[in-house]
Design a protein around this motif. Structure first.
Motif, PDB file in Angstrom:
ATOM      1  N   ASP A  99       0.858  -1.190   0.000  1.00 56.70           N
ATOM      2  CA  ASP A  99       0.000   0.000   0.000  1.00 56.70           C
ATOM      3  C   ASP A  99       0.891   1.237   0.000  1.00 56.70           C
ATOM      4  N   LEU A 100       1.001   1.898  -1.157  1.00 58.86           N
ATOM      5  CA  LEU A 100       1.882   3.057  -1.298  1.00 58.86           C
ATOM      6  C   LEU A 100       1.158   4.347  -0.928  1.00 58.86           C
ATOM      7  N   LEU A 105       4.672  -6.767 -12.155  1.00 61.19           N
ATOM      8  CA  LEU A 105       3.897  -6.683 -10.923  1.00 61.19           C
ATOM      9  C   LEU A 105       2.410  -6.501 -11.213  1.00 61.19           C
ATOM     10  N   HIS A 106       1.585  -6.975 -10.303  1.00 55.86           N
ATOM     11  CA  HIS A 106       0.133  -6.831 -10.407  1.00 55.86           C
ATOM     12  C   HIS A 106      -0.288  -5.652  -9.530  1.00 55.86           C
ATOM     13  N   PHE A 107      -0.958  -4.687 -10.108  1.00 57.47           N
ATOM     14  CA  PHE A 107      -1.282  -3.476  -9.360  1.00 57.47           C
ATOM     15  C   PHE A 107      -2.532  -2.814  -9.913  1.00 57.47           C
ATOM     16  N   CYS A 108      -3.060  -1.881  -9.122  1.00 52.99           N
ATOM     17  CA  CYS A 108      -4.145  -1.000  -9.560  1.00 52.99           C
ATOM     18  C   CYS A 108      -3.775   0.403  -9.100  1.00 52.99           C
ATOM     19  N   ARG A 109      -4.022   1.378  -9.940  1.00 54.42           N
ATOM     20  CA  ARG A 109      -3.792   2.766  -9.528  1.00 54.42           C
ATOM     21  C   ARG A 109      -5.016   3.601  -9.849  1.00 54.42           C
ATOM     22  N   TYR A 110      -5.456   4.357  -8.848  1.00 55.43           N
ATOM     23  CA  TYR A 110      -6.546   5.306  -9.022  1.00 55.43           C
ATOM     24  C   TYR A 110      -6.017   6.656  -8.579  1.00 55.43           C
ATOM     25  N   ALA A 111      -5.640   7.513  -9.563  1.00 54.88           N
ATOM     26  CA  ALA A 111      -4.961   8.786  -9.284  1.00 54.88           C
ATOM     27  C   ALA A 111      -3.684   8.477  -8.491  1.00 54.88           C
ATOM     28  N   ASP A 112      -3.504   9.059  -7.306  1.00 53.65           N
ATOM     29  CA  ASP A 112      -2.280   8.807  -6.549  1.00 53.65           C
ATOM     30  C   ASP A 112      -2.441   7.656  -5.556  1.00 53.65           C
ATOM     31  N   CYS A 171      -2.284   3.992  -5.086  1.00 53.01           N
ATOM     32  CA  CYS A 171      -1.745   2.814  -5.786  1.00 53.01           C
ATOM     33  C   CYS A 171      -1.539   1.665  -4.808  1.00 53.01           C
ATOM     34  N   ILE A 172      -1.956   0.471  -5.224  1.00 56.34           N
ATOM     35  CA  ILE A 172      -1.760  -0.724  -4.415  1.00 56.34           C
ATOM     36  C   ILE A 172      -1.210  -1.831  -5.315  1.00 56.34           C
ATOM     37  N   ILE A 173      -0.195  -2.534  -4.814  1.00 54.56           N
ATOM     38  CA  ILE A 173       0.478  -3.601  -5.560  1.00 54.56           C
ATOM     39  C   ILE A 173       0.206  -4.920  -4.841  1.00 54.56           C
ATOM     40  N   PHE A 174      -0.080  -5.961  -5.602  1.00 52.22           N
ATOM     41  CA  PHE A 174      -0.434  -7.264  -5.028  1.00 52.22           C
ATOM     42  C   PHE A 174       0.694  -8.269  -5.284  1.00 52.22           C
ATOM     43  N   VAL A 175       1.157  -8.905  -4.212  1.00 49.44           N
ATOM     44  CA  VAL A 175       2.210  -9.924  -4.313  1.00 49.44           C
ATOM     45  C   VAL A 175       1.770 -11.144  -3.499  1.00 49.44           C
ATOM     46  N   ARG A 176       2.608 -12.183  -3.517  1.00 48.44           N
ATOM     47  CA  ARG A 176       2.210 -13.437  -2.858  1.00 48.44           C
ATOM     48  C   ARG A 176       2.720 -13.551  -1.420  1.00 48.44           C
ATOM     49  N   THR A 177       3.861 -12.912  -1.102  1.00 54.32           N
ATOM     50  CA  THR A 177       4.449 -13.085   0.230  1.00 54.32           C
ATOM     51  C   THR A 177       4.843 -11.740   0.828  1.00 54.32           C
ATOM     52  N   LEU A 178       4.948 -11.719   2.153  1.00 51.63           N
ATOM     53  CA  LEU A 178       5.364 -10.493   2.845  1.00 51.63           C
ATOM     54  C   LEU A 178       6.791 -10.113   2.474  1.00 51.63           C
ATOM     55  N   ARG A 179       7.645 -11.118   2.311  1.00 47.95           N
ATOM     56  CA  ARG A 179       9.034 -10.826   1.945  1.00 47.95           C
ATOM     57  C   ARG A 179       9.104 -10.152   0.585  1.00 47.95           C
ATOM     58  N   ALA A 180       8.332 -10.675  -0.366  1.00 51.32           N
ATOM     59  CA  ALA A 180       8.302 -10.054  -1.699  1.00 51.32           C
ATOM     60  C   ALA A 180       7.752  -8.633  -1.604  1.00 51.32           C
ATOM     61  N   LYS A 232       3.095   5.794   6.532  1.00 47.90           N
ATOM     62  CA  LYS A 232       1.761   5.388   6.099  1.00 47.90           C
ATOM     63  C   LYS A 232       1.783   4.262   5.065  1.00 47.90           C
ATOM     64  N   SER A 233       2.869   4.154   4.311  1.00 43.77           N
ATOM     65  CA  SER A 233       2.984   3.044   3.365  1.00 43.77           C
ATOM     66  C   SER A 233       3.243   1.761   4.161  1.00 43.77           C
ATOM     67  N   LYS A 234       2.705   0.639   3.671  1.00 47.15           N
ATOM     68  CA  LYS A 234       2.882  -0.588   4.433  1.00 47.15           C
ATOM     69  C   LYS A 234       2.761  -1.816   3.545  1.00 47.15           C
ATOM     70  N   VAL A 235       3.243  -2.915   4.085  1.00 44.49           N
ATOM     71  CA  VAL A 235       3.094  -4.236   3.467  1.00 44.49           C
ATOM     72  C   VAL A 235       2.340  -5.098   4.464  1.00 44.49           C
ATOM     73  N   ASP A 236       1.219  -5.672   4.026  1.00 43.07           N
ATOM     74  CA  ASP A 236       0.404  -6.468   4.935  1.00 43.07           C
ATOM     75  C   ASP A 236      -0.521  -7.365   4.113  1.00 43.07           C
ATOM     76  N   ILE A 237      -1.149  -8.311   4.767  1.00 43.01           N
ATOM     77  CA  ILE A 237      -2.151  -9.112   4.066  1.00 43.01           C
ATOM     78  C   ILE A 237      -3.317  -8.197   3.687  1.00 43.01           C
ATOM     79  N   VAL A 238      -3.965  -8.489   2.585  1.00 44.00           N
ATOM     80  CA  VAL A 238      -4.972  -7.570   2.062  1.00 44.00           C
ATOM     81  C   VAL A 238      -6.113  -7.327   3.042  1.00 44.00           C
ATOM     82  N   LEU A 239      -6.408  -8.298   3.899  1.00 43.01           N
ATOM     83  CA  LEU A 239      -7.485  -8.135   4.873  1.00 43.01           C
ATOM     84  C   LEU A 239      -7.241  -6.971   5.828  1.00 43.01           C
TER      85      LEU A 239
END
Length: 261
Positions: free
Chosen positions: A56-57, A137-144, A146-155, A179-186
């Motif tokens: 989550d950027l 990478l798999h991602f979606c961006r709506y204006a500023d 942006c969220i990127i989807f990966v398989r593991t926390l390390r990635a 505010k940016s973070k890496v976490d499970i989507v839930l």
């Protein structure tokens, strides 16, 4: 000013057919025939495919920090008419009032709320889209947003570090590391939704709380307003909320959405 908005809108209508076809298919914000719902459906599909960790950027003060020179260089790659480029730069530099009411020239950033700003944002961040695509990478961006989807926390941690470096070095923007973070989507929210297991979309609880507060305010008992006017005011609120959150499993939410006395 009304004239400024009119001029900006004229530029948007002239430039969108030129610039929009050149942009990434994974950019959904403020573009013709694109919407937040499409971004959410794409994100849901990624989660369903097993990409259950989100990067989550958060871009710090994005609209205030946008670099004019970098933006103009990207526009110049697509627009050859120097007069158009000149007028866009003048709009970017247009003065703004400071806290003391004194007009100051803008050296960076873009006017928020102006018709031209969303188009300029997409032009600048299209290079980020292309970089993410080139990295597979798999991602979606709506204006500023942006969220990127990966398989593991390390990635995810690796992607956050590398993409943050790209954003700060190449686009001269600041990534808010707090505010940016890496976490499970839930544990992440995107455009007012939570993407749950198997890609199911759910509403962020804060959005439900906000709706309840707004309805309570409109329907408060001590308000001397005819019932017909209350209904007329309430209808677009409910309709707009349900239209935006129609992708979620609202049926599961209905039993708990009763308005407490």
């Amino acid at each position: 000013m009304a004239i400024d908005r009119l001029v900006q809108q004229a530029f948007v209508q002239a430039l969108t057919p030129i610039l929009d076809p050149l942009m990434s298919e994974l950019s959904y914000g403020f573009r013709p025939k694109r919407s937040a719902h499409q971004a959410l459906k794409a994100g849901s599909a990624y989660v369903e495919q097993g990409y259950t960790v989100a990067v989550d950027l958060d871009l710090e003060k994005f609209f205030d920090k946008l670099n004019h020179d970098i933006l103009m260089s990207k526009l110049a790659r697509r627009i050859k008419d120097k007069r158009v480029l000149y007028y866009i730069r003048q709009m970017l530099k247009a003065g703004m009032m400071d806290n003391e009411g004194i007009k100051q020239k803008r050296e960076q950033g873009t006017p928020q709320g102006g018709p031209l700003s969303p188009l300029l944002v997409n032009v600048l961040l299209d290079d980020l889209d292309r970089e993410l695509e080139n990295r597979g990478l798999h991602f979606c961006r709506y204006a500023d947003d942006c969220i990127i989807f990966v398989r593991t926390l390390r990635a995810g941690e690796r992607v956050l570090a590398n993409i943050s470096r790209y954003i700060e070095e190449e686009l001269k923007l600041k990534v808010n590391q707090q505010k940016s973070k890496v976490d499970i989507v839930l544990n992440c929210t995107y455009l007012g939704y939570i993407i749950g297991k198997r890609g199911m979309l759910r509403i962020v609880p804060a959005s439900v709380k906000k709706l309840k507060a707004k309805v309570r305010h409109i329907t408060r008992r001590n308000r001397p307003t005819p019932l017909r006017e209350v209904i007329a005011e309430l209808t677009p609120v409910i309709r707009g909320w349900t239209n935006y959150f129609k992708l979620a499993a609202i049926s599961e939410l209905c039993p708990s959405i009763a308005f407490d006395k």
